[in-house]
Motif scaffolding. Structure first.
Motif, PDB file in Angstrom:
ATOM      1  N   LYS A  94       0.844  -1.184   0.000  1.00  0.00           N
ATOM      2  CA  LYS A  94       0.000   0.000   0.000  1.00  0.00           C
ATOM      3  C   LYS A  94       0.879   1.234   0.000  1.00  0.00           C
ATOM      4  O   LYS A  94       1.730   1.406   0.870  1.00  0.00           O
ATOM      5  N   THR A  95       0.684   2.099  -0.991  1.00  0.00           N
ATOM      6  CA  THR A  95       1.535   3.282  -1.122  1.00  0.00           C
ATOM      7  C   THR A  95       0.783   4.581  -0.888  1.00  0.00           C
ATOM      8  O   THR A  95       1.393   5.595  -0.620  1.00  0.00           O
ATOM      9  N   ALA A  96      -0.525   4.560  -1.011  1.00  0.00           N
ATOM     10  CA  ALA A  96      -1.318   5.772  -0.814  1.00  0.00           C
ATOM     11  C   ALA A  96      -2.154   5.627   0.457  1.00  0.00           C
ATOM     12  O   ALA A  96      -2.839   4.627   0.647  1.00  0.00           O
ATOM     13  N   PHE A  97      -2.076   6.622   1.312  1.00  0.00           N
ATOM     14  CA  PHE A  97      -2.776   6.580   2.591  1.00  0.00           C
ATOM     15  C   PHE A  97      -3.679   7.797   2.717  1.00  0.00           C
ATOM     16  O   PHE A  97      -3.429   8.842   2.126  1.00  0.00           O
ATOM     17  N   ASP A  98      -4.728   7.641   3.521  1.00  0.00           N
ATOM     18  CA  ASP A  98      -5.611   8.740   3.865  1.00  0.00           C
ATOM     19  C   ASP A  98      -5.361   9.102   5.318  1.00  0.00           C
ATOM     20  O   ASP A  98      -5.284   8.219   6.174  1.00  0.00           O
ATOM     21  N   VAL A  99      -5.235  10.394   5.597  1.00  0.00           N
ATOM     22  CA  VAL A  99      -5.028  10.874   6.962  1.00  0.00           C
ATOM     23  C   VAL A  99      -6.393  11.292   7.497  1.00  0.00           C
ATOM     24  O   VAL A  99      -7.031  12.192   6.955  1.00  0.00           O
ATOM     25  N   LYS A 100      -6.831  10.616   8.562  1.00  0.00           N
ATOM     26  CA  LYS A 100      -8.162  10.863   9.114  1.00  0.00           C
ATOM     27  C   LYS A 100      -8.045  11.484  10.495  1.00  0.00           C
ATOM     28  O   LYS A 100      -7.406  10.929  11.392  1.00  0.00           O
ATOM     29  N   LEU A 101      -8.672  12.639  10.665  1.00  0.00           N
ATOM     30  CA  LEU A 101      -8.731  13.326  11.948  1.00  0.00           C
ATOM     31  C   LEU A 101      -9.929  12.759  12.711  1.00  0.00           C
ATOM     32  O   LEU A 101     -11.072  12.955  12.310  1.00  0.00           O
ATOM     33  N   GLU A 102      -9.646  12.006  13.777  1.00  0.00           N
ATOM     34  CA  GLU A 102     -10.714  11.376  14.550  1.00  0.00           C
ATOM     35  C   GLU A 102     -11.359  12.364  15.521  1.00  0.00           C
ATOM     36  O   GLU A 102     -12.562  12.511  15.547  1.00  0.00           O
ATOM     37  N   LYS A 103     -10.543  13.001  16.345  1.00  0.00           N
ATOM     38  CA  LYS A 103     -11.026  13.999  17.303  1.00  0.00           C
ATOM     39  C   LYS A 103      -9.852  14.883  17.676  1.00  0.00           C
ATOM     40  O   LYS A 103      -8.705  14.616  17.337  1.00  0.00           O
ATOM     41  N   GLY A 107      -9.150  23.110  22.892  1.00  0.00           N
ATOM     42  CA  GLY A 107      -8.239  24.237  23.074  1.00  0.00           C
ATOM     43  C   GLY A 107      -7.241  24.389  21.941  1.00  0.00           C
ATOM     44  O   GLY A 107      -6.683  25.465  21.726  1.00  0.00           O
ATOM     45  N   ALA A 108      -7.011  23.320  21.205  1.00  0.00           N
ATOM     46  CA  ALA A 108      -6.033  23.350  20.117  1.00  0.00           C
ATOM     47  C   ALA A 108      -6.704  23.474  18.753  1.00  0.00           C
ATOM     48  O   ALA A 108      -6.046  23.301  17.725  1.00  0.00           O
ATOM     49  N   LYS A 109      -7.977  23.808  18.716  1.00  0.00           N
ATOM     50  CA  LYS A 109      -8.730  23.848  17.465  1.00  0.00           C
ATOM     51  C   LYS A 109      -8.113  24.816  16.455  1.00  0.00           C
ATOM     52  O   LYS A 109      -7.942  24.478  15.281  1.00  0.00           O
ATOM     53  N   ILE A 110      -7.736  26.004  16.891  1.00  0.00           N
ATOM     54  CA  ILE A 110      -7.177  27.008  15.983  1.00  0.00           C
ATOM     55  C   ILE A 110      -5.850  26.530  15.406  1.00  0.00           C
ATOM     56  O   ILE A 110      -5.594  26.664  14.204  1.00  0.00           O
ATOM     57  N   LYS A 111      -5.012  25.934  16.249  1.00  0.00           N
ATOM     58  CA  LYS A 111      -3.724  25.431  15.770  1.00  0.00           C
ATOM     59  C   LYS A 111      -3.913  24.300  14.771  1.00  0.00           C
ATOM     60  O   LYS A 111      -3.187  24.204  13.769  1.00  0.00           O
ATOM     61  N   ILE A 112      -4.902  23.460  15.018  1.00  0.00           N
ATOM     62  CA  ILE A 112      -5.172  22.339  14.109  1.00  0.00           C
ATOM     63  C   ILE A 112      -5.686  22.860  12.773  1.00  0.00           C
ATOM     64  O   ILE A 112      -5.277  22.379  11.709  1.00  0.00           O
ATOM     65  N   ILE A 150       2.460  14.342   8.686  1.00  0.00           N
ATOM     66  CA  ILE A 150       1.201  15.029   8.998  1.00  0.00           C
ATOM     67  C   ILE A 150       0.615  14.494  10.294  1.00  0.00           C
ATOM     68  O   ILE A 150       0.172  15.264  11.156  1.00  0.00           O
ATOM     69  N   VAL A 151       0.635  13.171  10.462  1.00  0.00           N
ATOM     70  CA  VAL A 151       0.109  12.556  11.687  1.00  0.00           C
ATOM     71  C   VAL A 151       0.887  13.046  12.908  1.00  0.00           C
ATOM     72  O   VAL A 151       0.293  13.409  13.936  1.00  0.00           O
ATOM     73  N   GLU A 152       2.219  13.092  12.812  1.00  0.00           N
ATOM     74  CA  GLU A 152       3.034  13.551  13.936  1.00  0.00           C
ATOM     75  C   GLU A 152       2.720  14.998  14.304  1.00  0.00           C
ATOM     76  O   GLU A 152       2.596  15.334  15.488  1.00  0.00           O
ATOM     77  N   LYS A 153       2.592  15.859  13.300  1.00  0.00           N
ATOM     78  CA  LYS A 153       2.294  17.269  13.559  1.00  0.00           C
ATOM     79  C   LYS A 153       0.946  17.427  14.256  1.00  0.00           C
ATOM     80  O   LYS A 153       0.819  18.167  15.223  1.00  0.00           O
ATOM     81  N   LEU A 157      -0.228  18.523  18.296  1.00  0.00           N
ATOM     82  CA  LEU A 157      -1.151  19.620  18.629  1.00  0.00           C
ATOM     83  C   LEU A 157      -2.328  19.163  19.484  1.00  0.00           C
ATOM     84  O   LEU A 157      -3.152  19.972  19.863  1.00  0.00           O
ATOM     85  N   GLY A 158      -2.420  17.860  19.754  1.00  0.00           N
ATOM     86  CA  GLY A 158      -3.490  17.361  20.606  1.00  0.00           C
ATOM     87  C   GLY A 158      -4.625  16.697  19.855  1.00  0.00           C
ATOM     88  O   GLY A 158      -5.727  16.590  20.387  1.00  0.00           O
TER      89      GLY A 158
END
Length: 164
Positions: A94-103, A107-112, A150-153, A157-158
Motif C-alpha cells: 500500500k503506497t497511498a494513505f488517507d489521513v483521518k482526523l478522529e477527534k 483548546g487546540a482547534k485554531i492550531k489544528i 502530517i500525523v506527527e504534527k 497539537l493534541g
C-alpha cells in the motif's frame, strides 16, 4: 473495484451533467458555447466542489489516481496459491494513505485548523468546516512518509489521527 466518492456535493455535480453532449450543431447553442458554459460552471465551484468533481469525473472515466483501471485476471493469479500470494503482496505494498482526523482537543482547534491549511490548499473557512466535521479525512492519497509527518504534527497539537 470499489471507491469512496464524497456524497456531500454529488447533487451539485450531477446538475452539471444535465444533457448528454449532442453532436447536432443545429441547436440554439453551438458546441463552443456549450463548452464555454460548462467551463464557466466548473470555474464557479469552490475548491472542495472541484475536488469532488475531479473524483467523480475520474470515476466515470474508469480511472484511478494512477491511470486507467486494470480489469481482468493477471497472469500470476492463474493458480489459487499465486492468487493468495498476490493478495498478500498487494496488502503489503500500500503506497497511498488517507489521513483521518478522529477527534481533537478543543483548546487546540485554531492550531489544528492552521496546520490543516498548511498541508491542504483550503481557505480558512473550508479548513475550519473540515476540522469541525471530525471524524473526517483531511488528506487523501498521500505517500507514507508525508502521511507520517502530517500525523506527527497533528498529534503534537493534541489531535487523534489515524492512517487508512
Amino acid at each position: 473495484m470499489a471507491s469512496k466518492i464524497p456524497l456531500r456535493n454529488l447533487p451539485s455535480l450531477f446538475s452539471l451533467i444535465r444533457n448528454p453532449i449532442s453532436r447536432n450543431l443545429s441547436t440554439a447553442e453551438t458546441q463552443t458555447q456549450k463548452l464555454e458554459r460548462i467551463a464557466d460552471e466548473l470555474l464557479s465551484l469552490n475548491k472542495l466542489e472541484r475536488f469532488d468533481y475531479s473524483v467523480l469525473f475520474r470515476h466515470k472515466m474508469g480511472l484511478n489516481n494512477y491511470g486507467p483501471a486494470v480489469s481482468g485476471p493477471s497472469p500470476a493469479a492463474s493458480s489459487p496459491s499465486a492468487g493468495a500470494r498476490s493478495a498478500d503482496v498487494k496488502a503489503a505494498e500500500k503506497t497511498a494513505f488517507d489521513v483521518k482526523l478522529e477527534k481533537f482537543d478543543a483548546g487546540a482547534k485554531i492550531k489544528i485548523i492552521k496546520e490543516v491549511r498548511s498541508f491542504t490548499e483550503l481557505g480558512l473557512k473550508e479548513a475550519k468546516d473540515l476540522v469541525e466535521k471530525a471524524p473526517v479525512v483531511v488528506k487523501k492519497g498521500v505517500a507514507k512518509e508525508e502521511a507520517d509527518s502530517i500525523v506527527e504534527k497533528l498529534k503534537g497539537l493534541g489531535a487523534t489521527v489515524v492512517l487508512e
